[in-house]
Design an enzyme around this catalytic site. Structure first.
Site, short mmCIF file in Angstrom:
data_model
loop_
_atom_site.label_atom_id
_atom_site.label_comp_id
_atom_site.label_asym_id
_atom_site.label_seq_id
_atom_site.Cartn_x
_atom_site.Cartn_y
_atom_site.Cartn_z
N CYS A 141 0.82 -1.22 0.00
CA CYS A 141 0.00 0.00 0.00
C CYS A 141 0.85 1.26 0.00
CB CYS A 141 -0.93 -0.01 1.21
SG CYS A 141 -0.11 -0.37 2.77
N HIS A 221 -2.39 5.33 6.53
CA HIS A 221 -1.02 5.83 6.62
C HIS A 221 -1.03 7.30 6.19
CE1 HIS A 221 0.31 1.68 6.85
NE2 HIS A 221 -0.09 1.40 5.62
#
Lengths: 335, 335
Positions: A141, A221
């Site tokens: 990711c 994130h």
């Protein structure tokens, strides 16, 4: 045209999302998913009409748990043209032998090493490299999020140096076993982190140094990026370029945090509230002393999902042109 | 020699710590602290033997609450040579008028603007600038932490450029009203952040760009630093230089997070478990492509405390040499 048959080995956070995204496409379909435990995810999979498979030694447990399994993982693989391996990292070599023996193509996720597949994939950056390949690794990711901004910036302005601090979520929202719940964890402590080299597995010539920490949050994130470019440019030019990318979403409108981004995903009616795109704060895009800075949020559970679909399309040569595959994937998913 | 008389206006997170640190010194003493509410901190202050003062309109409330106040804040100021103002940011102008009228020197904290005092202070970087001054501002915890590493590195190797991502704690541990509890908040979204300019208020010639976020943690800030220097040097040379600074502590020994640093502070028997020094992960000190990287943890509640003591000593001209003041402060506090 018959659809490409896709099996999902490992129906967890990523696997279940890839299954649903594949099922939305016109040129591919799910022929089976594998589970090791008869938990709620297995029941939802059955409700969705997926054939559920299990490792041979887990079939009994599935039956006891009330899940009607269709056979072993080996049986599942036999029915597929391509397997998307979403098992936890570390089973790569073992599973590769399985896929090779069955003569089936396979995609791994970023938890496995580049060398296992020999090709690390991002749809924008190197779709063509995956055309017809037997094995491909869709990068993590974070690496996906980095490639999506680095590739177009490098194409347009030339990149001299990328410096990025990756602020990583501690665990996915459903993971009650991990921490920290109140700390900042440099990870790794020894610098630089592996994320820079991982970007280079996709775009080898990029000069990038990364540092990373793990935080007490589950939602996304966040990347704090600093990029030196060869050509001088304005923040507006950068913003225009990034805004034109289909898997980048500019955010503003009172969104001050990752929590509000995920709320937006739910309000938009996205499946599971997913936010597949890099989420860049438009206001953060800044040129300071000739260097670019910006913040982007990365939804760790979902940003690689469309990339997996494109990887299938490249490997099965359903589409020779990356941009056209991206367009098909996006349209089917509603990106 | 009679001791310098110090009053603490605002006995919260910083004020109570400055009071205790001052009381530990041989050349200064606390003549009073001010509180606005008769809460547990006021009672502890009385237990410690501090004279407790309050704003005139709060004296009645203090009495009702069982706290025997010695008078108004104006009364307290009359008894002092110098006031350390630890009130919440924003009361600067108002209080400055009060101190000026009383003819007393004053120190503000980083929440106030540089212009209020005209001198922003860090003991390592510019002690001499504060000698004999009437008004000084001790810079914030983050700026203090940055100055402590930037100043010696600049002296030794020359600094070309500092890039830093500041990961800030959401709230102090006792603050139950603030968030976020599960999010990453870019703060400010518009880049760069004010921390770079704040370092320049102490060391004007430093080229620094900062970005900052607020995190779901209460324990410490964490800085991810990137520094380009004029002279080439090794990670070992940098580590040796930083390790030689008295307010920098190198950490390792299995410490993987800010939480374990604070546990160390408690195990060391520090008052309130405070960690006054910058805490740098030794293993993180790295030269990558000629640029320095490292992580440091900053205890937001306490790293400015010894700086306040040194500022008092400079302003009262108790010691003309910064290094000697630092040595006295450290010795008395046990740093």
């Amino acid at each position: 045209m018959s659809k490409v048959k896709v099996a999902i080995n490992g129906y967890g956070t990523i696997g279940k999302r890839v299954a649903d995204a594949v099922q939305m496409q016109k040129d591919m379909e799910i022929v089976g998913i594998s589970k090791t435990k008869p938990n709620f995810e297995a029941f939802v999979a059955l409700d969705k009409g997926y054939q559920v498979y299990a490792p041979a030694d887990k079939l009994k447990g599935m039956e006891t748990g009330g899940v009607d399994a269709s056979g072993t993982i080996e049986d599942m693989i036999q029915t597929a043209d391509i397997v998307v391996d979403c098992t936890p990292g570390g089973f790569g070599d073992e599973n590769k032998a399985l896929y090779t023996k069955a003569g089936v193509k396979a995609i791994w996720q970023g938890g496995e090493e580049h060398e296992l597949a020999g090709c690390s994939f991002n749809a924008d950056a190197n779709y063509e490299e995956a055309l017809g390949r037997d094995f491909v690794r869709v990068v993590s990711c974070n690496t996906t999020g980095l490639c999506r901004v680095i590739y177009p910036l490098d194409q347009e302005f030339g990149i001299k140096k990328v410096r990025v601090t990756l602020m990583r979520r501690a665990a996915d929202p459903n993971d009650v076993k991990k921490g920290p719940i109140n700390a900042i964890v440099p990870s790794p402590i020894k610098l630089p982190s592996h994320h820079g080299p991982d970007v280079k597995s996709v775009i080898p010539h990029i000069n990038i140094t990364s540092t990373a920490v793990v935080l007490s949050t589950t939602l996304m994130h966040l990347h704090s990026l600093n990029i030196e470019m060869d050509k001088q440019c304005t923040a507006e030019e950068v913003a225009d370029l990034l805004a034109a990318q289909s898997r980048i979403r500019f955010i503003g409108q009172g969104i001050t945090s990752t929590a509000e981004i995920m709320e937006l995903g739910k309000d938009l009616g996205r499946p599971r509230g997913d936010m597949w795109e890099n989420c860049i704060w438009e206001q953060s895009v800044t040129i300071d002393e000739g260097e670019l800075y910006f913040f982007q949020g990365i939804h760790q559970e979902s940003d690689v999902i469309p990339e997996n679909v494109d990887a299938i399309r490249a490997m099965m040569e359903l589409e020779s042109n990356g941009a056209r595959s991206i367009e098909k994937t996006n349209k089917a998913m509603g990106i």
